[in-house]
Scaffold this motif. Structure first.
Motif, mmCIF file in Angstrom:
data_model
loop_
_atom_site.group_PDB
_atom_site.id
_atom_site.type_symbol
_atom_site.label_atom_id
_atom_site.label_comp_id
_atom_site.label_asym_id
_atom_site.label_seq_id
_atom_site.Cartn_x
_atom_site.Cartn_y
_atom_site.Cartn_z
ATOM 1 N N ASN A 1 0.771 -1.253 0.000
ATOM 2 C CA ASN A 1 0.000 0.000 0.000
ATOM 3 C C ASN A 1 0.794 1.290 0.000
ATOM 4 O O ASN A 1 0.241 2.349 -0.148
ATOM 5 C CB ASN A 1 -0.912 0.037 1.230
ATOM 6 N N SER A 2 2.094 1.206 0.242
ATOM 7 C CA SER A 2 2.868 2.445 0.350
ATOM 8 C C SER A 2 4.326 2.162 0.056
ATOM 9 O O SER A 2 4.739 0.998 -0.076
ATOM 10 C CB SER A 2 2.753 3.014 1.766
ATOM 11 N N GLY A 3 5.093 3.239 -0.007
ATOM 12 C CA GLY A 3 6.514 3.108 -0.292
ATOM 13 C C GLY A 3 7.276 2.412 0.821
ATOM 14 O O GLY A 3 8.042 1.474 0.577
ATOM 15 N N ALA A 4 7.063 2.865 2.052
ATOM 16 C CA ALA A 4 7.789 2.277 3.178
ATOM 17 C C ALA A 4 7.509 0.777 3.268
ATOM 18 O O ALA A 4 8.412 -0.021 3.526
ATOM 19 C CB ALA A 4 7.379 2.957 4.479
ATOM 20 N N GLU A 5 6.275 0.409 3.002
ATOM 21 C CA GLU A 5 5.908 -0.999 3.067
ATOM 22 C C GLU A 5 6.596 -1.794 1.945
ATOM 23 O O GLU A 5 6.996 -2.947 2.148
ATOM 24 C CB GLU A 5 4.382 -1.113 2.940
ATOM 25 N N LEU B 1 19.507 0.872 -2.956
ATOM 26 C CA LEU B 1 19.787 2.217 -3.471
ATOM 27 C C LEU B 1 18.593 2.796 -4.195
ATOM 28 O O LEU B 1 17.829 2.054 -4.817
ATOM 29 C CB LEU B 1 20.880 2.146 -4.543
ATOM 30 N N GLU B 2 18.490 4.123 -4.189
ATOM 31 C CA GLU B 2 17.634 4.814 -5.155
ATOM 32 C C GLU B 2 18.520 5.120 -6.364
ATOM 33 O O GLU B 2 19.604 5.671 -6.168
ATOM 34 C CB GLU B 2 17.140 6.143 -4.583
ATOM 35 N N PRO B 3 18.089 4.832 -7.587
ATOM 36 C CA PRO B 3 18.913 5.161 -8.757
ATOM 37 C C PRO B 3 19.275 6.657 -8.779
ATOM 38 O O PRO B 3 20.402 7.021 -9.114
ATOM 39 C CB PRO B 3 18.028 4.800 -9.940
ATOM 40 N N GLY C 1 15.857 10.976 -4.248
ATOM 41 C CA GLY C 1 14.790 11.967 -4.359
ATOM 42 C C GLY C 1 14.730 12.921 -3.176
ATOM 43 O O GLY C 1 15.153 14.078 -3.273
ATOM 44 N N GLU C 2 14.245 12.413 -2.032
ATOM 45 C CA GLU C 2 14.085 13.263 -0.840
ATOM 46 C C GLU C 2 15.421 13.855 -0.384
ATOM 47 O O GLU C 2 15.451 14.897 0.252
ATOM 48 C CB GLU C 2 13.509 12.470 0.339
ATOM 49 N N GLY C 3 16.508 13.153 -0.697
ATOM 50 C CA GLY C 3 17.849 13.621 -0.303
ATOM 51 C C GLY C 3 18.311 14.835 -1.089
ATOM 52 O O GLY C 3 19.406 15.337 -0.851
ATOM 53 N N LEU D 1 16.725 -2.059 -5.835
ATOM 54 C CA LEU D 1 16.567 -0.662 -6.235
ATOM 55 C C LEU D 1 15.249 -0.133 -5.688
ATOM 56 O O LEU D 1 14.188 -0.730 -5.915
ATOM 57 C CB LEU D 1 16.621 -0.507 -7.754
ATOM 58 N N ASP D 2 15.355 0.942 -4.929
ATOM 59 C CA ASP D 2 14.171 1.644 -4.457
ATOM 60 C C ASP D 2 13.777 2.628 -5.556
ATOM 61 O O ASP D 2 14.349 3.715 -5.653
ATOM 62 C CB ASP D 2 14.477 2.353 -3.130
ATOM 63 N N GLU D 3 12.843 2.211 -6.398
ATOM 64 C CA GLU D 3 12.364 3.067 -7.504
ATOM 65 C C GLU D 3 11.002 3.670 -7.168
ATOM 66 O O GLU D 3 10.188 3.953 -8.047
ATOM 67 C CB GLU D 3 12.299 2.261 -8.810
ATOM 68 N N ILE D 4 10.777 3.842 -5.886
ATOM 69 C CA ILE D 4 9.493 4.385 -5.435
ATOM 70 C C ILE D 4 9.250 5.772 -6.026
ATOM 71 O O ILE D 4 8.137 6.093 -6.451
ATOM 72 C CB ILE D 4 9.449 4.384 -3.888
ATOM 73 N N GLN D 5 10.309 6.575 -6.092
ATOM 74 C CA GLN D 5 10.153 7.919 -6.652
ATOM 75 C C GLN D 5 10.587 7.988 -8.123
ATOM 76 O O GLN D 5 9.973 8.673 -8.926
ATOM 77 C CB GLN D 5 10.961 8.934 -5.827
ATOM 78 N N THR D 6 11.640 7.243 -8.485
ATOM 79 C CA THR D 6 12.195 7.343 -9.838
ATOM 80 C C THR D 6 11.424 6.505 -10.853
ATOM 81 O O THR D 6 11.518 6.761 -12.058
ATOM 82 C CB THR D 6 13.655 6.857 -9.855
ATOM 83 N N ALA E 1 6.106 2.547 -5.633
ATOM 84 C CA ALA E 1 4.911 3.100 -4.984
ATOM 85 C C ALA E 1 4.625 4.440 -5.690
ATOM 86 O O ALA E 1 4.540 4.461 -6.907
ATOM 87 C CB ALA E 1 5.081 3.270 -3.477
ATOM 88 N N LYS E 2 4.502 5.510 -4.926
ATOM 89 C CA LYS E 2 4.264 6.859 -5.455
ATOM 90 C C LYS E 2 3.460 6.886 -6.765
ATOM 91 O O LYS E 2 2.249 6.744 -6.718
ATOM 92 C CB LYS E 2 5.608 7.604 -5.585
ATOM 93 N N GLY E 3 4.113 7.043 -7.928
ATOM 94 C CA GLY E 3 3.385 7.235 -9.185
ATOM 95 C C GLY E 3 2.592 6.041 -9.665
ATOM 96 O O GLY E 3 1.791 6.154 -10.593
HETATM 97 C C1 LIG Z 1 8.488 8.462 -0.816
HETATM 98 C C2 LIG Z 1 9.533 7.427 -0.784
HETATM 99 C C3 LIG Z 1 9.457 6.337 0.095
HETATM 100 C C4 LIG Z 1 8.363 6.184 1.127
HETATM 101 O O1 LIG Z 1 7.114 6.108 0.544
HETATM 102 P P1 LIG Z 1 5.799 6.250 1.472
HETATM 103 O O2 LIG Z 1 4.689 5.902 0.539
HETATM 104 O O3 LIG Z 1 5.766 7.647 1.969
HETATM 105 O O4 LIG Z 1 5.942 5.267 2.572
HETATM 106 C C5 LIG Z 1 10.457 5.386 0.028
HETATM 107 N N1 LIG Z 1 11.475 5.493 -0.851
HETATM 108 C C6 LIG Z 1 11.560 6.524 -1.719
HETATM 109 C C7 LIG Z 1 12.691 6.565 -2.687
HETATM 110 C C8 LIG Z 1 10.610 7.533 -1.698
HETATM 111 O O5 LIG Z 1 10.724 8.570 -2.523
#
Ligand SMILES: *Cc1c(COP(=O)(O)O)cnc(C)c1O
Length: 400
Positions: free
Chosen positions: A101-105, A186-188, A191-193, A219-224, A248-250
């Protein structure tokens, strides 16, 4: 009309310092406040509204699904999640999916998967190497994974099992790799950083190192991911494939959904080892399917790539106009940042809001721009004009 500032203060835990704006409606790249004033949205729900606000394809899919079936348990098959799984896997280098349901998850689930792999195949190795400036979410474990003290310090002692090393340094990863390490995450592009783009060879070197050591590359591609960086997944731009990927995100076109994807070799969960009550919910899956389908059919990632280049060009012109203030413009696709010589980001974000543009002060000295991936040249021109106005006002204020 209620006084929303007072209401919020009275009822909410103060986890966030909000901008003085209540959004009541959104369409495409624009949102409206309760007085009917329009704003150009370069925050896009934290890089979430990938097709813009209330995209007809997403709205239609949700409307249809919400009248059919809203939630079941994962004990049963549901069709929207199967459809979503198919489109994501057939358009990626990964073989299996878990929906949440979310990025952290998603990122925490990816770590659980890597630990499971470590237990089964790497002699019980469990530690995960992550990088400074990274962001992986807000759960206690993901705060520990994220290499940013501001998120960690309020909650020490943190869960163990994470080693934060310098970003963009293959040597740092090599030095931290011991027999107890099961993965690198890693995030490719961070983002938040602050939108930190790695040097060209970095991700390939990390890929090679993980292969050499037999450890998992997450790879954490939640934002990318999902078009943001100018390809469906950012790693495609760097010529590598992850073993495990978090999304997640998009993904949901605005609805809350996350996913862990993995190659067959790393899909080592067995029944009962991981789960989620809402994960794979029919409504969020229908929204995500509609989003991905529209994105692929209309090559939206290409628009993100082209509009990203155009945005960087226009921002570079702005940098030439304000050389003492703007020190750098950087990004990948439509994940971009403007770096300033001093801590003016908050002030500028407020001035942009006043002139009808929403931007994020990702750092005290940097603004992050992450509009809908369907953004047009005309909208970018409007945004750059508003940012220029904000800078001119800031500078004249500082002189005066
Ligand atoms: C936003 C983000 C998360 C966390 O996502 P949430 O849906 O807020 O839990 C994790 N990793 C990256 C790279 C993000 O940008």
């Amino acid at each position: 009309m209620m006084n929303w500032v007072e209401q919020e203060k009275k009822y909410f835990m103060s986890t966030v310092e909000r901008a003085p704006l209540a959004i009541v409606k959104g369409e495409g790249s624009y949102v409206w406040d309760e007085h009917g004033r329009r704003y150009l949205d370069f925050v896009a729900g934290w890089a979430v509204n990938s097709l813009g606000h209330c995209h007809p394809a997403v709205v239609e899919a949700v409307r249809r699904q919400v009248g059919e079936l809203i939630q079941t348990s994962n004990h049963y098959y549901t069709l929207p999640q199967l459809q979503l799984a198919e489109i994501l896997i057939e358009n990626s280098s990964l073989d299996k999916i878990f929906l949440c349901n979310s990025g952290a998850e998603a990122s925490e689930g990816a770590v659980k998967l890597a630990r499971r792999y470590g237990k089964l195949h790497l002699g019980g190795a469990y530690e995960v190497i992550t990088t400074t400036g990274s962001f992986h979410g807000r759960t206690l474990a993901m705060v520990s994974a994220s290499g940013q003290l501001k998120y960690q310090q309020p909650y020490t002692p943190l869960p163990s099992g994470f080693i934060n090393v310098e970003f963009n340094s293959i040597e740092a990863i090599k030095q931290a790799t011991t027999d107890t390490v099961c993965a690198v995450m890693l995030e490719p592009v961070q983002g938040e950083g602050g939108v930190n783009v790695p040097s060209p060879g970095y991700l390939k070197e990390v890929r090679q190192w993980c292969d050499e050591k037999g450890i998992v590359l997450i790879l954490d591609e939640i934002q990318t991911g999902i078009g943001r960086a100018g390809a469906l997944f950012a790693h495609q731009l760097y010529g590598i494939e992850p073993d495990v990927m978090a999304l997640a995100k998009g993904l949901g076109g605005g609805l809350p959904i996350g996913a862990i994807m993995a190659k067959n070799k790393f899909s080592v969960f067995s029944a009962g080892e991981h789960g989620s009550t809402f994960g794979g919910n029919p409504v969020t899956c229908a929204a995500a399917y509609a989003t991905i389908k529209f994105m692929i059919d209309n090559d939206v990632p290409r628009n993100a790539h082209e509009m990203g280049q155009y945005l960087v060009e226009r921002l570079t012109e702005l940098k030439r106009k304000h050389p003492a203030l703007i020190t750098e413009v950087r990004g990948k696709g439509l994940l971009t940042a403007v770096q300033f010589q001093r801590d003016v980001a908050k002030d500028l974000a407020r001035r942009c809001l006043e002139s009808g543009l929403l931007v994020n002060d990702v750092k005290p000295n940097a603004l992050r721009l992450m509009p809908a991936l369907t953004i047009t040249q005309k909208e970018i021109d409007e945004a750059v004009e508003s940012l220029n106005t904000a800078i001119v006002r800031l500078e004249s204020c500082e002189i005066g």
